[in-house]
Design a protein around this motif. Structure first.
Motif, short mmCIF file in Angstrom:
data_model
loop_
_atom_site.label_atom_id
_atom_site.label_comp_id
_atom_site.label_asym_id
_atom_site.label_seq_id
_atom_site.Cartn_x
_atom_site.Cartn_y
_atom_site.Cartn_z
N GLN A 192 0.84 -1.19 0.00
CA GLN A 192 0.00 0.00 0.00
C GLN A 192 0.89 1.25 0.00
O GLN A 192 1.91 1.30 0.68
N SER A 193 0.51 2.27 -0.75
CA SER A 193 1.35 3.45 -0.87
C SER A 193 0.53 4.73 -0.78
O SER A 193 -0.68 4.73 -0.99
N VAL A 194 1.23 5.80 -0.46
CA VAL A 194 0.66 7.14 -0.39
C VAL A 194 1.61 8.07 -1.14
O VAL A 194 2.83 7.94 -1.04
N THR A 195 1.05 9.03 -1.91
CA THR A 195 1.88 9.93 -2.71
C THR A 195 1.56 11.39 -2.39
O THR A 195 0.39 11.75 -2.29
N VAL A 196 2.60 12.20 -2.22
CA VAL A 196 2.44 13.64 -1.97
C VAL A 196 3.38 14.42 -2.88
O VAL A 196 4.35 13.87 -3.41
N ASN A 197 3.12 15.71 -3.05
CA ASN A 197 4.07 16.59 -3.73
C ASN A 197 5.23 16.89 -2.79
O ASN A 197 5.04 17.05 -1.58
N SER A 234 14.84 23.50 -6.71
CA SER A 234 14.84 23.60 -8.17
C SER A 234 13.67 22.92 -8.85
O SER A 234 13.45 23.13 -10.04
N LYS A 235 12.92 22.12 -8.14
CA LYS A 235 11.90 21.34 -8.84
C LYS A 235 10.81 20.83 -7.91
O LYS A 235 10.95 20.82 -6.69
N LYS A 236 9.73 20.38 -8.57
CA LYS A 236 8.63 19.70 -7.89
C LYS A 236 8.68 18.23 -8.29
O LYS A 236 8.80 17.90 -9.47
N GLU A 237 8.56 17.36 -7.30
CA GLU A 237 8.52 15.93 -7.56
C GLU A 237 7.35 15.32 -6.81
O GLU A 237 6.69 15.98 -5.99
N LEU A 238 7.10 14.04 -7.08
CA LEU A 238 6.16 13.27 -6.30
C LEU A 238 6.94 12.31 -5.40
O LEU A 238 7.86 11.64 -5.86
N LEU A 239 6.57 12.29 -4.14
CA LEU A 239 7.16 11.36 -3.19
C LEU A 239 6.16 10.25 -2.91
O LEU A 239 5.06 10.51 -2.40
N LYS A 240 6.53 9.04 -3.27
CA LYS A 240 5.67 7.88 -3.05
C LYS A 240 6.22 7.06 -1.89
O LYS A 240 7.37 6.63 -1.91
N ILE A 241 5.39 6.87 -0.88
CA ILE A 241 5.77 6.13 0.33
C ILE A 241 5.06 4.79 0.28
O ILE A 241 3.82 4.74 0.28
N THR A 242 5.80 3.70 0.25
CA THR A 242 5.21 2.37 0.11
C THR A 242 5.55 1.53 1.33
O THR A 242 6.73 1.36 1.68
N TYR A 243 4.52 1.00 1.97
CA TYR A 243 4.71 0.12 3.12
C TYR A 243 5.01 -1.29 2.62
O TYR A 243 4.27 -1.85 1.82
N GLN A 244 6.12 -1.86 3.11
CA GLN A 244 6.57 -3.17 2.64
C GLN A 244 6.43 -4.27 3.68
O GLN A 244 6.98 -5.36 3.50
N TYR A 253 8.86 -1.58 11.03
CA TYR A 253 8.08 -1.34 9.83
C TYR A 253 9.08 -1.03 8.72
O TYR A 253 9.97 -0.18 8.88
N TYR A 254 8.93 -1.70 7.59
CA TYR A 254 9.84 -1.53 6.46
C TYR A 254 9.13 -0.71 5.39
O TYR A 254 8.02 -1.04 4.96
N ILE A 255 9.78 0.40 4.95
CA ILE A 255 9.16 1.35 4.02
C ILE A 255 10.13 1.67 2.89
O ILE A 255 11.34 1.74 3.10
N ASN A 256 9.59 1.86 1.69
CA ASN A 256 10.37 2.35 0.55
C ASN A 256 9.89 3.74 0.16
O ASN A 256 8.70 4.05 0.25
N PHE A 257 10.83 4.57 -0.31
CA PHE A 257 10.52 5.92 -0.78
C PHE A 257 10.99 6.04 -2.22
O PHE A 257 12.12 5.69 -2.55
N THR A 258 10.12 6.55 -3.08
CA THR A 258 10.45 6.73 -4.49
C THR A 258 10.12 8.15 -4.91
O THR A 258 9.05 8.67 -4.59
N PHE A 259 11.04 8.79 -5.64
CA PHE A 259 10.84 10.14 -6.14
C PHE A 259 10.60 10.08 -7.65
O PHE A 259 11.34 9.42 -8.38
N GLN A 271 16.79 5.94 -7.50
CA GLN A 271 16.46 4.60 -7.07
C GLN A 271 15.74 4.68 -5.73
O GLN A 271 15.88 5.65 -4.98
N PRO A 272 14.94 3.65 -5.40
CA PRO A 272 14.21 3.68 -4.13
C PRO A 272 15.15 3.79 -2.94
O PRO A 272 16.26 3.27 -2.95
N ILE A 273 14.69 4.49 -1.91
CA ILE A 273 15.38 4.58 -0.63
C ILE A 273 14.56 3.78 0.37
O ILE A 273 13.34 3.84 0.38
N SER A 274 15.23 3.01 1.21
CA SER A 274 14.55 2.14 2.17
C SER A 274 14.72 2.65 3.59
O SER A 274 15.77 3.21 3.94
N GLY A 275 13.71 2.45 4.42
CA GLY A 275 13.78 2.84 5.82
C GLY A 275 13.16 1.79 6.71
O GLY A 275 12.20 1.12 6.32
N TRP A 276 13.73 1.63 7.92
CA TRP A 276 13.24 0.68 8.90
C TRP A 276 12.97 1.43 10.21
O TRP A 276 13.86 2.07 10.76
#
Length: 258
Positions: A173-178, A183-193, A208-214, A223-228
């Motif tokens: 399941q993921s959630v996306t925010v601006n 210098s720029k606008k991106e989308l940050l997608k947070i995915t629960y793993q 809780y294991y989470i991935n972040f994608t820009f 590339q995805p960044i991972s967090g625990w």
């Protein structure tokens, strides 16, 4: 990519106990957390830098900062002299002002973003300062960013993360925010793993294991960044990991009381 890793470290550093209601605002206490930044490439696997996170209450606002610098031996491999500041409202957790400062190999950069929002529209007026080399003149430029829907900066993104109720999220399941940078606008997608067990400093932690994608203009910009994040009441961010053009970098929690 380096800035994204640092900012994600910053975001995770501030995680504290979540309320049972995912949309409530939890008062945060003043806090300082420290991390080792580990660089791994081939047989190299050693502490390449250090990061410190501070969080302070200031009336109707929260003020947070991350200070990151590399160990002397790593100067020629992984230059790390970055500072991030953000001010956010306690009500709504909206960014007000964000600053990013970098000193690298004689170069200097500073981005200052001032945020406003009306309804579902968020804007940021950015001023960017650059110095190409030591002694060179400092130039400046301006930029306006705009987005529809919840918007964060590279540091205040934490306050969106802290509203997520991981216990009631399903794997994938993921959630996306601006997310706005200088210098720029991106989308940050947070995915629960899902949940994982992490060993750190001789202790095992349920996390809780989470991935972040820009993503920018429909294309992943890193590339995805991972967090625990620990599952206990403190929600301590124990580890953040991402890839560099050469090797990998990890941030490992060292205190207080790891």
């Amino acid at each position: 990519m380096k800035r994204k890793i640092i900012s994600t470290i910053a975001s995770l550093l501030m995680l504290v106990p979540l309320a049972s209601n995912a949309q409530s605002v939890v008062p945060l206490l003043d806090e300082t957390l420290t991390y080792d930044v580990i660089y791994k490439w081939g047989f190299i696997n050693k502490v390449a830098g250090y990061a410190t996170m501070t969080l302070r209450n200031d009336g109707d606002y929260y003020k947070a900062a991350v200070y990151a610098e590399n160990a002397p031996w790593a100067n020629s491999i992984y230059m790390l002299r970055d500072t991030l500041y953000t001010t956010m409202t306690k009500q709504g957790l909206y960014p007000v002002k964000y600053t990013y400062i970098a000193h690298e190999a004689g170069k200097y950069k500073k981005d200052v973003l001032t945020f406003t929002h009306s309804g579902n529209t968020f804007t940021a007026d950015a001023i960017r300062y650059k110095q190409a080399s030591k002694g060179a003149p400092i130039t400046s430029s301006t930029l306006r960013l705009e987005g529809q829907g919840m918007t964060v900066d590279m540091l205040s993104s934490f306050f969106y993360l802290r509203t997520l109720d991981f216990d009631n999220m399903t794997k994938g399941q993921s959630v996306t925010v601006n997310i706005f940078s200088g210098s720029k606008k991106e989308l940050l997608k947070i995915t629960y793993q899902g949940e994982q067990t992490v060993t750190l400093n001789g202790h095992e932690y349920d996390t809780y294991y989470i991935n972040f994608t820009f993503t920018r203009k429909g294309v992943e910009s890193s590339q995805p960044i991972s967090g625990w994040i620990s599952k206990d009441a403190q929600r301590i961010p124990l580890k953040v990991e991402g890839s560099l053009p050469v090797g990998k970098v990890r941030a490992l929690y060292t205190g207080p009381n790891p």
